[in-house]
Design an enzyme around this catalytic site. Structure first.
Site, mmCIF file in Angstrom:
data_model
loop_
_atom_site.group_PDB
_atom_site.id
_atom_site.type_symbol
_atom_site.label_atom_id
_atom_site.label_comp_id
_atom_site.label_asym_id
_atom_site.label_seq_id
_atom_site.Cartn_x
_atom_site.Cartn_y
_atom_site.Cartn_z
ATOM 1 C CD GLU A 87 -13.326 -53.304 -30.455
ATOM 2 O OE1 GLU A 87 -13.564 -53.055 -29.271
ATOM 3 O OE2 GLU A 87 -12.948 -52.439 -31.259
ATOM 4 N NE ARG A 138 -11.198 -46.872 -24.539
ATOM 5 C CZ ARG A 138 -10.998 -47.544 -23.398
ATOM 6 N NH1 ARG A 138 -10.268 -47.029 -22.450
ATOM 7 N NH2 ARG A 138 -11.561 -48.728 -23.214
ATOM 8 N NE ARG A 196 -18.796 -50.379 -24.176
ATOM 9 C CZ ARG A 196 -17.563 -50.203 -24.655
ATOM 10 N NH1 ARG A 196 -17.248 -50.712 -25.846
ATOM 11 N NH2 ARG A 196 -16.659 -49.549 -24.001
ATOM 12 N NE ARG A 256 -9.775 -47.363 -29.730
ATOM 13 C CZ ARG A 256 -10.706 -47.581 -28.811
ATOM 14 N NH1 ARG A 256 -11.045 -48.814 -28.487
ATOM 15 N NH2 ARG A 256 -11.301 -46.584 -28.212
ATOM 16 C CG HIS A 269 -16.560 -45.249 -24.288
ATOM 17 N ND1 HIS A 269 -17.481 -45.838 -25.096
ATOM 18 C CD2 HIS A 269 -15.390 -45.895 -24.499
ATOM 19 C CE1 HIS A 269 -16.887 -46.786 -25.803
ATOM 20 N NE2 HIS A 269 -15.621 -46.841 -25.471
ATOM 21 C CG ASN A 277 -14.599 -52.802 -22.340
ATOM 22 O OD1 ASN A 277 -14.432 -53.606 -21.430
ATOM 23 N ND2 ASN A 277 -13.917 -51.677 -22.449
ATOM 24 C CG ASP A 278 -17.092 -52.597 -28.219
ATOM 25 O OD1 ASP A 278 -18.261 -52.268 -27.942
ATOM 26 O OD2 ASP A 278 -16.191 -51.784 -28.433
ATOM 27 C CB CYS A 283 -6.823 -53.282 -24.156
ATOM 28 S SG CYS A 283 -7.787 -53.310 -25.667
HETATM 29 C C1 PEP Z 1 -13.147 -52.694 -25.728
HETATM 30 O O1 PEP Z 1 -14.120 -52.689 -26.473
HETATM 31 O O2 PEP Z 1 -12.896 -53.605 -24.918
HETATM 32 C C2 PEP Z 1 -12.192 -51.576 -25.726
HETATM 33 C C3 PEP Z 1 -11.100 -51.613 -24.996
HETATM 34 O O3 PEP Z 1 -12.509 -50.491 -26.487
HETATM 35 P P1 PEP Z 1 -13.576 -49.391 -26.040
HETATM 36 O O4 PEP Z 1 -13.913 -49.636 -24.609
HETATM 37 O O5 PEP Z 1 -12.906 -48.070 -26.244
HETATM 38 O O6 PEP Z 1 -14.714 -49.636 -26.967
HETATM 39 MG MG MG Z 2 -14.249 -51.326 -28.134
#
Ligand code: PEP
Ligand code: MG
Length: 586
Positions: free
Chosen positions: A435, A296, A469, A332, A189, A458-459, A506
């Site tokens: 995710e 977020r 990650r 979200r 993050h 990402n997740d 996203c």
């Molecule tokens: C993701 O997981 O791709 C996402 C956009 O959420 P975050 O990065 O806030 O976990």
């Molecule tokens: Mg995520």
């Protein structure tokens, strides 16, 4: 020169500011006898200020969440006033002429050694509390080293072992030009925040805090993942020139902000922004996004001095909606846990925080708290004269159909109550964030209970590849451009299209030119990314056609390794849009 991994593109030259110096040994000269009393007084002032912080936090959290959740701040105050704690610090300052930060460091070492010997899980957890107290105390002691102080001149390069999201957002007024960290992956993050602010960043640089000290001149090369400490004047000036070129290219690209995103064969593409708060909503507009695809909201909680109540949240969401392009905002719900924690929600140490009590799972455990957020969003969506609004509600980390049904039930109840209370509100589309691989496998049944899908790659990538990650050691595996990830994404996108459910992606890969071209080839037409990346991607869209990207994607499906895919797509970007190659990092 040191090598790391690129987490945010660009080049920066600036003065090092080391975060968490408390964790680095600085021996230094002992105090002079005449300085001892002043040093004790300095420590006591810092202790009183820390106690005042903790008491204020206790009060606010008690009134807005509950006494049990606030208790953590009481126990931190007990640690702060613990006679053993205080007498050790005083003793080291008075008898051994150590400075207060040195004494705190020594105390941290002692506790760390003590707790390392214990097998008792409860006691081990107390170490985290002691650390928290020491970090808070040292923050009050090192006034001169706070980023807003003038002690360090020029643009800052933030240097940290690990940067927490809360630190990136509380840098005060100072300009942060670049970031270097020891740990943290490309989708951690802190990295996402850096990217959303267009700050070049490199992570995975081992031992940075020992090698770089406050005031060093540092170059962050976020094209190659290089970090250079105290370069020669020639090298520094060459990098300053590169930095200017990056700015110029960025400015030139940002001029397309008022133009629509359209492909070379005339198709419209939705380019949305990922934001963390009001300032980013304005950035989304300035960068030419057509809306916000991911707000977020946890940053509202992470930056708030205590807990935002329903009215404060309502005001925050309303302001974001008003500031966002076309009033289009996908909000979200709270996504805490993993690397984002707030003490009052009762986080305990978990062996696998990303697989544990995180995100929607944590929200379900605090139904009152969760409902307050849902109510605030539904109220913020209420029509207002002269304000365009297109608000959607998105739930993170949905794993099962039961969870999605439960969420819908909560939204229904919130709507009913708002109706009974006569409060203005609006029903909004409900979406699931895809995710978790389990949800990807069963996407068809989940689609029956949602209005739209947003893919959180990402997740999804970290869970699919079983690669953290945040851990640079497994960064090569946590890779969206890999055969399994691309197949899963293709499957989800095609299923959503077949069942006529709107789908957006996203995750960070949306703003990466290679990944974007492949997603485009799969048929995706809605993307949400860091605002700073929108001008580049908008420019890229002008060079793409459906046919040519479909062919590229089909070719990629024949490739068997990530390495082949990365090389092949890099060549394709260089061929289709050569001027964008500088932004195209792996
Ligand atoms: C993701 O997981 O791709 C996402 C956009 O959420 P975050 O990065 O806030 O976990
Ligand atoms: Mg995520």
């Amino acid at each position: 020169m040191r090598k790391g991994i690129v987490v945010s593109p660009g080049v920066a030259v600036g003065t090092a500011y080391c975060v968490h110096e408390i964790f680095v040994r600085r021996d230094g000269a002992p105090l002079h006898a005449s300085q001892v009393l002043d040093e004790v007084a300095r420590y006591e002032r810092a202790r009183d200020a820390t106690a005042a912080d903790l008491r204020a936090l206790y009060q606010k959290v008690t009134s807005q969440v509950g006494e049990a959740e606030a208790a953590i701040f009481r126990s931190h105050e007990t640690i702060l006033h613990d006679p053993a704690f205080t007498s050790k610090i005083r003793g080291w300052i008075v008898d051994q002429r150590q400075t207060a930060p040195q004494a705190l460091h020594r105390l941290l070492d002692e506790y760390t050694a003590l707790f390392a010997r214990t097998k008792d899980e409860y006691l081990r957890e107390r170490l985290t509390d002691v650390r928290d107290v020491i970090v808070r105390l040292s923050g009050h002691l090192s006034e001169a080293l706070r980023p807003e102080s003038k002690a360090i001149a020029g643009p800052l390069i933030l240097v940290a072992g690990e940067l927490l999201p809360s630190q990136v957002i509380t840098l005060g007024e100072r300009e942060v030009a670049g970031i270097v960290t020891q740990s943290g992956g490309g989708t951690s993050h802190a990295a996402i925040l850096a990217r959303s602010r267009g700050i070049p960043a490199v992570s995975g640089v081992r031992g940075v805090l020992r090698q770089i000290k406050n005031g060093d001149l540092v170059v962050v090369d976020g094209r190659e993942g290089h970090v250079i400490v105290n370069p020669s004047p020639e090298v520094a000036s060459a990098y300053r020139k590169l930095q200017r070129e990056f700015f110029d290219l960025k400015d030139a690209l940002a001029e397309n902000r008022d133009q629509p995103a359209v492909s070379a064969d005339g198709e419209s593409i939705e380019l949305l922004a990922n934001i963390n708060g009001l300032a980013d909503a304005s950035a989304a507009r300035a960068m030419g996004a057509s809306g916000v695809g991911l707000f977020r909201t946890e940053y509202l909680f992470l930056t708030h001095p205590d807990v935002p109540d329903e009215e404060e949240q309502l005001e925050a969401y309303r302001s974001v909606i008003r500031a966002s392009p076309n009033g289009r905002v996908t909000i979200r719900t709270l996504d805490l846990g993993g690397d984002k924690t707030i003490p009052y929600l009762g986080h305990s140490r978990e062996a696998n925080p990303f697989l544990g009590w995180r995100s929607i799972r944590l929200s379900f455990e605090h139904p009152e708290f969760f409902s307050t957020q849902i109510r605030a969003v539904l109220r913020a969506a209420a029509p207002e004269r002269g304000v365009a609004k297109d608000v959607r509600l998105l739930f993170p980390m949905i794993t099962t159909l039961e969870e999605m049904r439960k969420v819908r039930g909560m939204v229904r109840r919130a709507l009913r109550r708002l109706q009974q209370e006569g409060k203005k509100h609006a029903a909004v589309p409900i979406g699931l964030m895809l995710e978790v691989p389990a949800a990807a496998v069963c996407i068809e049944s989940l689609l029956e209970v949602v209005d739209f899908v947003s893919i959180g790659s990402n997740d999804l990538v970290q869970y699919l590849m079983a690669a953290d990650r945040d851990n640079p050691k497994v960064n090569h595996l946590c890779q969206p451009l890999s055969p399994p990830v691309l197949r899963v994404l293709d499957g989800v996108i095609k299923t959503c299209h077949r069942l006529k459910k709107p789908v957006t992606l996203c995750g960070e890969m949306a703003g990466n030119p290679r990944a974007f071209a492949l997603l485009y080839g799969m048929g995706l037409r809605s993307f949400s990314m860091s605002p700073a990346l929108i001008p580049t991607i908008k420019e890229l869209t002008r060079h793409l056609t459906s046919r040519q990207t479909r062919e590229v994607f089909e070719e990629v499906l024949q490739l068997k390794t990530s390495g082949q895919i990365i090389r092949y797509t890099a060549d394709q970007i260089a061929r289709l849009a050569p001027q964008l190659a500088v932004w195209d990092t792996a």
